[in-house]
Design a protein around this motif. Structure first.
Motif, mmCIF file in Angstrom:
data_model
loop_
_atom_site.group_PDB
_atom_site.id
_atom_site.type_symbol
_atom_site.label_atom_id
_atom_site.label_comp_id
_atom_site.label_asym_id
_atom_site.label_seq_id
_atom_site.Cartn_x
_atom_site.Cartn_y
_atom_site.Cartn_z
ATOM 1 N N ARG A 152 71.859 32.772 -21.130
ATOM 2 C CA ARG A 152 72.265 31.750 -22.099
ATOM 3 C C ARG A 152 71.227 30.638 -22.207
ATOM 4 O O ARG A 152 71.244 29.853 -23.151
ATOM 5 N N ARG A 153 70.332 30.568 -21.251
ATOM 6 C CA ARG A 153 69.262 29.579 -21.272
ATOM 7 C C ARG A 153 67.918 30.200 -21.653
ATOM 8 O O ARG A 153 66.875 29.556 -21.531
ATOM 9 N N GLY A 154 67.959 31.456 -22.051
ATOM 10 C CA GLY A 154 66.730 32.119 -22.458
ATOM 11 C C GLY A 154 65.831 32.486 -21.300
ATOM 12 O O GLY A 154 64.618 32.669 -21.480
ATOM 13 N N LEU A 155 66.386 32.609 -20.090
ATOM 14 C CA LEU A 155 65.604 32.880 -18.886
ATOM 15 C C LEU A 155 66.027 34.219 -18.278
ATOM 16 O O LEU A 155 66.919 34.892 -18.787
ATOM 17 N N ILE A 156 65.391 34.581 -17.175
ATOM 18 C CA ILE A 156 65.797 35.777 -16.444
ATOM 19 C C ILE A 156 65.956 35.426 -14.964
ATOM 20 O O ILE A 156 65.339 34.487 -14.452
ATOM 21 N N ALA A 157 66.809 36.181 -14.291
ATOM 22 C CA ALA A 157 66.972 36.071 -12.843
ATOM 23 C C ALA A 157 66.326 37.296 -12.205
ATOM 24 O O ALA A 157 66.434 38.404 -12.740
ATOM 25 N N ALA A 158 65.662 37.101 -11.088
ATOM 26 C CA ALA A 158 64.969 38.205 -10.431
ATOM 27 C C ALA A 158 65.257 38.190 -8.942
ATOM 28 O O ALA A 158 65.350 37.129 -8.321
ATOM 29 N N SER A 159 65.382 39.377 -8.386
ATOM 30 C CA SER A 159 65.572 39.518 -6.946
ATOM 31 C C SER A 159 64.326 40.180 -6.372
ATOM 32 O O SER A 159 64.206 41.401 -6.312
ATOM 33 N N THR A 160 63.393 39.350 -5.998
ATOM 34 C CA THR A 160 62.104 39.802 -5.501
ATOM 35 C C THR A 160 61.622 38.825 -4.439
ATOM 36 O O THR A 160 61.927 37.632 -4.505
ATOM 37 N N GLY A 161 60.895 39.328 -3.436
ATOM 38 C CA GLY A 161 60.490 38.477 -2.320
ATOM 39 C C GLY A 161 59.591 37.336 -2.701
ATOM 40 O O GLY A 161 59.611 36.268 -2.084
ATOM 41 N N THR A 162 58.760 37.527 -3.731
ATOM 42 C CA THR A 162 57.927 36.468 -4.300
ATOM 43 C C THR A 162 57.913 36.648 -5.807
ATOM 44 O O THR A 162 58.017 37.766 -6.313
ATOM 45 N N ALA A 163 57.779 35.534 -6.530
ATOM 46 C CA ALA A 163 57.681 35.604 -7.986
ATOM 47 C C ALA A 163 56.242 35.891 -8.400
ATOM 48 O O ALA A 163 55.300 35.488 -7.714
ATOM 49 N N PHE A 164 56.093 36.567 -9.534
ATOM 50 C CA PHE A 164 54.748 36.874 -10.022
ATOM 51 C C PHE A 164 54.035 35.621 -10.500
ATOM 52 O O PHE A 164 52.863 35.394 -10.183
ATOM 53 N N GLY A 165 54.701 34.778 -11.290
ATOM 54 C CA GLY A 165 54.056 33.649 -11.950
ATOM 55 C C GLY A 165 53.471 32.634 -10.991
ATOM 56 O O GLY A 165 53.942 32.460 -9.866
ATOM 57 N N PHE A 176 64.205 41.415 5.710
ATOM 58 C CA PHE A 176 64.122 42.072 4.410
ATOM 59 C C PHE A 176 63.676 41.127 3.296
ATOM 60 O O PHE A 176 64.171 40.003 3.186
ATOM 61 N N ASP A 177 62.796 41.606 2.427
ATOM 62 C CA ASP A 177 62.559 40.936 1.154
ATOM 63 C C ASP A 177 63.829 41.054 0.308
ATOM 64 O O ASP A 177 64.616 42.002 0.464
ATOM 65 N N ALA A 178 64.021 40.114 -0.622
ATOM 66 C CA ALA A 178 65.072 40.275 -1.610
ATOM 67 C C ALA A 178 64.870 41.614 -2.319
ATOM 68 O O ALA A 178 63.738 42.013 -2.594
ATOM 69 N N GLN A 179 65.970 42.301 -2.598
ATOM 70 C CA GLN A 179 65.893 43.646 -3.161
ATOM 71 C C GLN A 179 66.122 43.648 -4.667
ATOM 72 O O GLN A 179 66.933 42.880 -5.187
ATOM 73 N N LEU A 180 65.420 44.525 -5.380
ATOM 74 C CA LEU A 180 65.494 44.550 -6.832
ATOM 75 C C LEU A 180 66.922 44.728 -7.337
ATOM 76 O O LEU A 180 67.359 44.041 -8.249
ATOM 77 N N SER A 181 67.674 45.652 -6.741
ATOM 78 C CA SER A 181 69.002 45.974 -7.257
ATOM 79 C C SER A 181 70.085 45.684 -6.233
ATOM 80 O O SER A 181 69.849 45.666 -5.023
ATOM 81 N N GLY A 202 60.599 48.549 -3.516
ATOM 82 C CA GLY A 202 60.442 47.573 -4.583
ATOM 83 C C GLY A 202 59.001 47.212 -4.856
ATOM 84 O O GLY A 202 58.589 47.030 -6.014
ATOM 85 N N ALA A 203 58.194 47.110 -3.793
ATOM 86 C CA ALA A 203 56.780 46.757 -3.978
ATOM 87 C C ALA A 203 56.053 47.815 -4.794
ATOM 88 O O ALA A 203 55.276 47.498 -5.703
ATOM 89 N N ALA A 204 56.292 49.072 -4.485
ATOM 90 C CA ALA A 204 55.621 50.151 -5.213
ATOM 91 C C ALA A 204 56.048 50.172 -6.672
ATOM 92 O O ALA A 204 55.216 50.378 -7.574
ATOM 93 N N ARG A 205 57.321 49.946 -6.929
ATOM 94 C CA ARG A 205 57.800 49.957 -8.318
ATOM 95 C C ARG A 205 57.282 48.739 -9.089
ATOM 96 O O ARG A 205 56.924 48.846 -10.272
ATOM 97 N N GLN A 206 57.233 47.581 -8.425
ATOM 98 C CA GLN A 206 56.656 46.413 -9.104
ATOM 99 C C GLN A 206 55.178 46.642 -9.420
ATOM 100 O O GLN A 206 54.698 46.307 -10.515
ATOM 101 N N ARG A 207 54.464 47.214 -8.475
ATOM 102 C CA ARG A 207 53.026 47.433 -8.678
ATOM 103 C C ARG A 207 52.780 48.445 -9.798
ATOM 104 O O ARG A 207 51.851 48.277 -10.617
ATOM 105 N N ALA A 208 53.607 49.482 -9.853
ATOM 106 C CA ALA A 208 53.459 50.467 -10.921
ATOM 107 C C ALA A 208 53.741 49.844 -12.282
ATOM 108 O O ALA A 208 53.050 50.130 -13.274
ATOM 109 N N ALA A 209 54.761 48.973 -12.333
ATOM 110 C CA ALA A 209 55.062 48.298 -13.597
ATOM 111 C C ALA A 209 53.928 47.364 -14.000
ATOM 112 O O ALA A 209 53.515 47.328 -15.172
ATOM 113 N N LEU A 210 53.395 46.623 -13.047
ATOM 114 C CA LEU A 210 52.328 45.670 -13.346
ATOM 115 C C LEU A 210 51.080 46.376 -13.851
ATOM 116 O O LEU A 210 50.315 45.811 -14.649
#
Length: 380
Positions: free
Chosen positions: A90-103, A240-245, A344-352
């Motif tokens: 509703r604020r035009g943002l996204i929530a993410a469950s990841t150990g560190t943010a990309f930005g 544990f890092d925060a998990q994607l799902s 999660g790291a492998a899937r994030q890296r593949a997406a990036l």
């Protein structure tokens, strides 16, 4: 003559804490709207009183109630994620469950004297302290049993980290690590694998001696990968890092509960050499660097072995407790998926590798996704 049947003890209760980061689409930098999101959810959503602030104004923490089984965990974690996803959308943002943010953007520190003291102590470390974790609490009968569990689990923390590594990016770049969150956390006053304690009194004495040193403001700011909880009769795994799902968070919690059960029963083996402090520390660094993409230290032999083999050891060690709780099929399916699709790291890296928009799609699609197996509704 009637033979008495053995009494089957109910599985241990457990709890899940998830830390979530709120991000701007496109740049994936943190956005400081946690205060208003929390206020909205507490007012509009029943049961959302378990949501609270974390260290940064772009972070939200969820602490589950006491959980008895997978269905209960699926329900409450799913409800939390769906509520947060709706509020941030509703604020035009996204929530993410990841150990560190990309930005690469920074976030202001949340209000409170305790957080202000942390910032003062962290100095130049503070700007990098933008990390999110998954913490799993498992009930123990006493603090003595908790220390026994911690001793047995120490060599198994590195494989657990490799399985759940989910923080390859930081500062708008690929760090080369599977869990950069772990490397950032190693700069804290207390970090990595806890020492080996003789008993509960030894634990209490040594923790008290740390209070007032650096960022260890109190017993709750001991940041080992595993500790005894101060407010609950639990052992708390923080590796544990925060998990994607949500499915991954719950599956990791079920595996953790089984490992704690095995450790308490004295059924969790490890080689003496695998418990040496220098070996443990090196094993954790290696797991943070490579995740599931290289060899790991086998806790049973203290030797180097393929990651697939060592994760198989995890399942083998936890197997009887998983069977007793009825969780084996679920945990085995999750681990096989992580082996096949990557953590999660492998899937994030593949997406990036396809570009930041692909990484954003991954974070969006996994955060509030329904579990692959529908949960049975709880009886209120």
């Amino acid at each position: 003559m009637t033979l008495e049947q053995p009494v089957r003890r109910a599985p241990r209760t457990f709890g899940i804490e998830e830390e979530v980061i709120l991000l701007e689409p496109g740049s994936l930098v943190p956005v400081d709207v946690a205060d208003e999101v929390i206020a909205e959810l507490v007012e509009l959503e029943s049961g959302m009183h378990w949501i609270t602030h974390e260290f940064l104004r772009a972070q939200i923490e969820f602490s589950s109630p006491v959980l008895a089984d997978a269905d209960a965990a699926d329900r409450v974690v799913g409800e939390f994620r769906r509520a947060v996803a709706g509020a941030v959308a509703r604020r035009g943002l996204i929530a993410a469950s990841t150990g560190t943010a990309f930005g690469a953007g920074r976030s202001a520190t949340a209000a409170g004297e305790r957080y202000a003291r942390f910032v003062q102590e962290l100095g130049a470390i503070h700007p990098d302290h933008r990390i999110q974790g998954l913490h799993v609490h498992v009930a123990v009968a006493s603090r003595e049993e908790g220390v026994k569990v911690m001793r047995a689990l120490r060599p198994w923390l590195a494989p657990l980290l490799a399985l759940t590594a989910n923080s390859p990016c930081f500062g708008a770049a690929d760090t080369g690590f599977a869990s950069w969150r772990t490397i950032v956390g190693r700069r804290f006053t207390t970090a990595s694998v806890p020492p080996e304690f003789a008993d509960a009194a030894d634990y209490e004495r040594r923790v008290r001696a740390l209070i007032g040193l650096g960022a260890t403001l109190d017993a709750s700011s001991v940041f080992w990968m595993m500790r005894l909880a101060e407010r609950y009769p639990t052992v708390e795994l923080r590796v544990f890092d925060a998990q994607l799902s949500a499915e991954e968070s719950v599956g990791v919690a079920l595996l953790t509960r089984a490992l704690v059960e095995s450790a308490a029963a004295g059924d969790l083996p490890h080689a003496d050499a695998a418990a040496h402090a220098e070996h443990l520390d090196a094993a954790v660094w290696h797991a943070a660097r490579h995740g599931l993409d290289d060899v790991l230290v086998d806790p049973v032999t203290a030797s180097i072995a393929p990651a697939r083999h060592v994760i198989g050891r995890l399942l083998e060690a936890a197997g009887p407790a998983l069977d007793a709780a009825g969780d084996r099929e679920r945990v085995e399916a999750l681990i096989e998926r992580l082996r096949t699709e990557g953590n999660g790291a492998a899937r994030q890296r593949a997406a990036l590798a396809e570009g930041v928009p692909a990484l954003e799609r991954l974070l969006r699609s996994t955060f509030a996704a329904a579990p692959s197996t529908p949960a049975t509704p709880l009886v209120e």
